[in-house]
Motif scaffolding. Structure first.
Motif, PDB file in Angstrom:
ATOM      1  N   LEU A 122       0.853  -1.193   0.000  1.00  0.00           N
ATOM      2  CA  LEU A 122       0.000   0.000   0.000  1.00  0.00           C
ATOM      3  C   LEU A 122       0.884   1.236   0.000  1.00  0.00           C
ATOM      4  CD1 LEU A 122      -2.503  -0.958   2.887  1.00  0.00           C
ATOM      5  CD2 LEU A 122      -2.777  -1.431   0.447  1.00  0.00           C
ATOM      6  N   ARG A 127      -3.719   0.426  -2.438  1.00  0.00           N
ATOM      7  CA  ARG A 127      -2.928  -0.644  -3.019  1.00  0.00           C
ATOM      8  C   ARG A 127      -2.327  -0.194  -4.361  1.00  0.00           C
ATOM      9  NH1 ARG A 127      -5.227  -6.638  -4.154  1.00  0.00           N
ATOM     10  NH2 ARG A 127      -6.371  -6.117  -2.269  1.00  0.00           N
ATOM     11  N   ARG A 144       0.565  -4.871   3.203  1.00  0.00           N
ATOM     12  CA  ARG A 144      -0.834  -5.137   3.531  1.00  0.00           C
ATOM     13  C   ARG A 144      -0.943  -6.033   4.753  1.00  0.00           C
ATOM     14  NH1 ARG A 144      -3.708  -8.264  -0.661  1.00  0.00           N
ATOM     15  NH2 ARG A 144      -5.541  -8.054   0.649  1.00  0.00           N
TER      16      ARG A 144
END
Length: 206
Positions: A122, A127, A144
Motif C-alpha cells: 500500500l 494498493r 498489507r
C-alpha cells in the motif's frame, strides 16, 4: 519464475562482482563469468567496455530493467536541471520496488517486483501493484495486513547483510516505511561501486 529472476546469479558472474552483496553469490567462489568461455583470461576493458559494464551493473542492480525502461529513466534525468548522474540514482531509488527492497520488506529486488505485482503493498493507504510506480517524499509505504506474516517478509527484515538507508524511516514491527527524501549516489548502500558518470558517457556516445 521469470527469466530475469532465474538469471540473477548470472548477472553477478557476468559483472564479476557481487552487485547485491548477497552471501550466496557465486562470485564469492568463482570470479570468472558464466558459460563455457567464462574462464578465459579477462582482457583489459576498452572505454566503451567500461561504460557498458557500468550501465549493465546499474541496470542489473534494479532487477535487470529492460533497456527501454532504463533509457527512459535516463532521458528523464537528463531533462531535469542538475547533476544527471545524481538525478538518475534518485529516480531509480524512487521506484516502488526499490523502496520495498531497501526497506527490507523482501530479501531481493526481484522479490520486491513480484511482491508489488501481487498487490501486497500500500502507498498512502492505497494498493499499488506497479513496481515502477514513483514514490514522492513523505509517502508512506506499507505491507498489507494480510501479507505481514508471509515467511519471506519476516525473514527479510532479519537479514544481517543489509542496512536500511537513512532516507527511509522504517518500523519493522508494523511493516511501514516513510520515504523521507530522494537520495544521491553517496546515500545509497550499494554493495559495489556504481559509476553513473560512465553511464552518462555511454549514452552520450551511443
Amino acid at each position: 519464475m521469470t527469466k530475469r529472476t532465474s538469471a540473477k546469479y548470472k548477472i553477478d558472474r557476468r559483472m564479476g562482482e557481487n552487485i547485491w552483496g548477497r552471501p550466496k553469490s557465486p562470485v564469492n567462489r568463482r570470479e570468472y563469468g558464466p558459460g563455457q568461455h567464462g574462464q578465459r583470461r579477462k582482457g583489459k576493458l576498452s572505454d566503451f567496455g567500461l561504460q557498458l559494464r557500468a550501465k549493465q551493473k546499474l541496470k542489473g542492480h534494479y532487477g535487470d530493467l529492460t533497456e527501454k525502461q532504463f533509457r527512459r529513466i535516463f532521458a528523464e534525468a537528463e531533462r531535469i536541471r542538475g547533476d544527471t548522474g545524481e538525478l538518475l540514482i534518485g529516480l531509480l531509488e524512487r521506484r516502488l520496488d526499490a523502496v520495498v527492497y531497501r526497506a527490507k520488506f523482501v530479501p531481493t529486488i526481484f522479490a520486491a517486483r513480484q511482491f508489488v505485482n501481487h498487490g501486497h503493498v500500500l502507498v498512502n493507504g492505497k494498493r499499488v501493484n506497479i513496481p515502477s510506480y514513483r514514490v514522492k517524499e513523505g509517502d508512506v509505504i506499507e505491507v498489507r495486513e494480510k501479507s505481514k506474516q508471509l515467511a519471506s517478509v519476516l525473514e527479510a527484515s532479519q537479514l544481517p547483510e543489509r542496512d536500511v538507508p537513512d532516507y527511509l524511516e522504517v518500523d519493522h514491527s508494523k511493516m511501514v516505511a516513510t520515504f523521507v527524501r530522494t537520495p544521491g549516489l553517496a546515500d545509497v548502500p550499494y554493495a559495489v561501486q556504481m559509476e553513473p558518470n560512465l553511464v552518462i558517457e555511454f549514452y552520450a556516445q551511443n
